[in-house]
Design an enzyme around this catalytic site. Structure first.
Site, PDB file in Angstrom:
ATOM      1  N   TYR A 107      33.553  48.729  20.156  1.00  0.00           N
ATOM      2  CA  TYR A 107      34.727  49.590  19.994  1.00  0.00           C
ATOM      3  C   TYR A 107      34.260  50.967  19.545  1.00  0.00           C
ATOM      4  O   TYR A 107      33.383  51.092  18.677  1.00  0.00           O
ATOM      5  CB  TYR A 107      35.675  49.018  18.930  1.00  0.00           C
ATOM      6  CG  TYR A 107      36.838  49.936  18.620  1.00  0.00           C
ATOM      7  CD1 TYR A 107      38.059  49.801  19.277  1.00  0.00           C
ATOM      8  CD2 TYR A 107      36.701  50.976  17.688  1.00  0.00           C
ATOM      9  CE1 TYR A 107      39.110  50.664  19.007  1.00  0.00           C
ATOM     10  CE2 TYR A 107      37.760  51.835  17.422  1.00  0.00           C
ATOM     11  CZ  TYR A 107      38.956  51.670  18.085  1.00  0.00           C
ATOM     12  OH  TYR A 107      39.999  52.523  17.842  1.00  0.00           O
ATOM     13  N   GLU A 198      40.069  56.855  22.632  1.00  0.00           N
ATOM     14  CA  GLU A 198      39.653  55.515  22.198  1.00  0.00           C
ATOM     15  C   GLU A 198      39.097  54.720  23.362  1.00  0.00           C
ATOM     16  O   GLU A 198      39.649  54.761  24.467  1.00  0.00           O
ATOM     17  CB  GLU A 198      40.870  54.786  21.616  1.00  0.00           C
ATOM     18  CG  GLU A 198      40.572  53.374  21.141  1.00  0.00           C
ATOM     19  CD  GLU A 198      41.818  52.650  20.646  1.00  0.00           C
ATOM     20  OE1 GLU A 198      41.908  52.358  19.447  1.00  0.00           O
ATOM     21  OE2 GLU A 198      42.708  52.381  21.474  1.00  0.00           O
TER      22      GLU A 198
END
Lengths: 392, 296
Positions: A107, A198
């Site tokens: 992530y 993101e």
């Protein structure tokens, strides 16, 4: 302004952030089938992904992201996903792209750091799942690093990116490449006036390369003046705005549709929010939130009233103005202008006017003697009257 | 006393268009010392409506007219440059009224001007501030209030006027009212203003108007509990009826979906009340609570 995945990947691609080979945005099962056939039969892809393009998280859990090893599978998934409702967002567009070989998932994100007034980098070796869950169960696995403007005068220094990757304990064979990607992601974030960029998941693929398998990007609408292309991100069928919300946006008016019957129009977001509160506390429910903004002209007032009155749910309208930069006579003239333009309408307008040039505004309204307009001296009294008229 | 501005405040106005002129004139009529305007192409002329000189740069306004405070009224694309110019010219208090300034611009401005420069920046996207009877810098309508002992701080302009107005009708005046603005990056935070009120001998009570989103109110509330527990403090958080996940006007005013707890009005009210602060459900009630607390 939020982008959907394929737009985010376009933005990444043009800023040098590595993403999978370009896929195809499709609106019909037939388009999905044709795209999948091209990737699998012509390009030799082993499989494709069919992914719902909606502006909300949790697509995977809702069945909006599927792996399709054959054209038939792609067609079947497309017919299930198109039209699917994901948290109130109807899927009208799916993105088809060649499936990537996934070795590991991570992530990575860059976002505006409201608390520290800089940028916040978040990186975790555990990706592909709910990052907040990882944050709860294994907080050590989530690295957070704030970067202040003084630390990144020529973009994010590679040393900071490497420091983040080391702290996140990223595998040594990809650490350097992941740091490069972070430097590029940060550059994209700055160049495009994003407030969020993101990647979940960021992956190491079968060949050991680091790529962004997903992209979630939010752009700052206030920076549109220096980005010619911002308007092109608006896509019919994805920007599922209420038609009135869309019309308001095009006129620069802040409008949010709500589910009550009292139309609410005021100047300043805080006052309009307070008006919603007072309407509710007087036993009614607001049909909308409309902020005509600072320095509202007569024309803006007229357009705003027209917008609210055209909503069939609106049974009465509460116009709540406390002038600062907004002047009372402009408001009054706007109301008169609006009633002229709109002709007959069944709803009554309850007006409460204070602040800059309010006395002149009240005088203008009184002299105009409009049958559809009721004036009240306080916010509470006006709210009570608007609620009464809406339920009458 | 007052905070941030007083009788010695000498204002240069950056942005002398129609809005800038309208409000600067009102500030001047109130008694604020407006000493100059700036315009890159009109240096050497006179700002007729106000009868003060126009300079090409803020630096000249500081050196020749003695400006120590700037009011920024330029359009959003030029706001970053205007604030940095005022800072570089040595201005100590900058009040940025302009709305719609990009987040990245303000992040950089904050770093340079506030964090490293130590200058008092208020706003952007704010109504400015007023110390009744002394000075009014910004767009707050001065005629609805009067000098007094309540310090008022708010993220929302018009809502502030509402509470000032209701207090004034009950005969309660204001020491200073500061509209800090509702954007994600602002120069002066809630807590900065509340701390300044705590140190101001003329401010005996504090009213603050918060909003959904963020956690500035909680931070301020905690400080109040720990440092000024005996000062009457009344709050109102706008947006009890705001639906989750919807942007309500201000860039900051949003209850985040899945975000950190405590961003809704109800949650903020509960937290603040646990700190001993009276929290109203609407502006009228906030004014009423303040009147009651002062009457004790």
């Amino acid at each position: 302004m939020d982008l959907v995945e394929f737009q985010g990947k376009q933005l990444f691609r043009r800023n040098g952030v590595p993403v999978p080979a370009e896929g195809t945005a499709c609106r019909t099962v037939e388009e999905v089938e044709a795209a999948a056939r091209g990737y699998i039969e012509t390009d030799g892809a082993s499989a494709v992904m069919v992914k719902a393009q909606v502006k909300t998280g949790g697509r995977g859990k809702a069945g909006g992201v599927k792996y399709a090893p054959s054209v038939d599978d792609a067609r079947e998934h497309a017919s299930n996903i198109l039209g699917l409702d994901i948290k109130g967002h109807t899927v009208n567009v799916v993105y088809v792209e060649p499936a990537s070989d996934i070795d590991e998932e991570y992530y990575l994100s860059v976002m505006h750091d409201r608390v520290n007034k800089g940028e916040l980098i978040i990186c975790s070796r555990e990706g592909g799942v709910d990052i907040e869950e990882v944050n709860r169960t294994n907080p050590d696995a989530v690295v957070k690093r704030t970067v202040l403007p003084s630390e990144r005068e020529n973009g994010l220094p590679k040393e900071i990116a490497l420091e983040v990757m080391t702290q996140a304990n990223m595998p040594e064979d990809v650490r350097d490449e992941a740091a490069d990607l972070l430097v590029q992601l940060f550059a994209a974030y700055l160049a495009e006036d994003a407030t969020l960029a993101e990647i979940n998941p960021l992956i190491k693929n079968g060949e050991g390369r680091i790529i962004a398998l997903d992209a979630k990007v939010t752009l700052d609408g206030n920076a549109a003046f220096r980005h010619d292309g911002y308007g092109e991100w608006q896509i019919e069928g994805i920007d599922n705005d209420d038609p009135l919300e869309a019309e308001a946006k095009s006129k620069g008016i802040q409008y949010v549709k709500l589910d009550g019957s009292v139309g609410v129009l005021g100047n300043g977001a805080g006052l309009v929010m307070a008006t919603l509160d007072v309407v509710a506390q007087n036993g009614g429910r607001a049909a909308n939130f409309l902020d005509v903004g600072g320095g509202a002209s007569a024309d803006a007032m007229a357009q705003s009233l027209g917008l609210v009155l055209s909503d069939p749910d609106v049974k009465s309208v509460f116009v709540n103005i406390f002038g600062g930069i907004t002047r009372g006579e402009e408001v009054a003239n706007g109301i008169i202008e609006a009633t002229r333009r709109l002709g007959d309408f069944p709803q009554k307008l309850v007006i409460r006017l204070d602040g800059t040039n309010a006395e002149e505004g009240r005088r203008i309204l009184e002299e105009a003697n409009l049958p559809s307009v009721v004036s009240k001296p306080t916010m509470q009294e006006a709210a009570a009257e608007a609620v009464r008229l809406a339920s009458a | 006393m007052s905070i941030f501005i007083d009788e010695s405040t000498k204002v240069v106005v950056q942005g002398i268009g129609s809005q800038g002129t309208f409000h600067a004139k009102r500030n001047q009529d109130y008694g604020t010392s407006i000493v100059a305007g700036t315009h890159p192409k009109k240096g050497g002329t006179t700002w007729d409506e106000l009868g003060v000189p126009v300079y090409a740069t803020v630096k000249e306004a500081v050196e020749e007219a003695g400006a120590n405070t700037s009011m920024v009224m330029v359009p959003a694309p030029f706001t970053k440059g205007a604030i940095l110019e005022a800072y570089e010219a040595g201005i100590q208090t900058i009040v940025a009224i302009t709305e719609g300034v990009p987040v990245h611009d303000m992040t950089e401005v904050y770093d340079t001007v506030v964090r490293r420069g130590g200058v008092r920046l208020i706003g952007p996207n704010c109504p400015g501030l007023i110390s009744p009877g002394k000075s009014n810098v910004g767009i707050i309508p001065a005629d609805i209030t009067m000098p007094g002992k309540v310090g008022l701080v708010s993220r929302s302009g018009t809502l502030t006027y509402q509470i000032m107005h209701e207090l004034a009708q009950a005969g309660i005046g204001i020491s200073t009212c500061v509209g800090i603005g509702g954007d994600p990056v602002i120069g002066t935070q809630f807590l900065d203003v509340i701390q300044a009120f705590a140190e101001d001998p003329e401010t005996e009570a504090i009213a603050f108007v918060g909003e959904i989103g963020g956690s500035e109110e909680q931070k301020a509330g905690e400080w109040i509990r720990d440092n000024i527990p005996d000062t009457p403090v009344v709050g109102y958080i706008a947006g009890f009826e705001a639906p989750e996940g919807k942007q309500m006007g201000h860039a900051g005013a949003i209850v985040k979906e899945g975000g950190p707890g405590g961003e809704s009005a109800a949650e903020k009210k509960e937290i603040l009340e646990s700190f001993g602060i009276s929290v109203a459900m609407n502006p009228s009630e906030a004014a009423q609570l303040m009147i009651e607390r002062l009457g004790d």
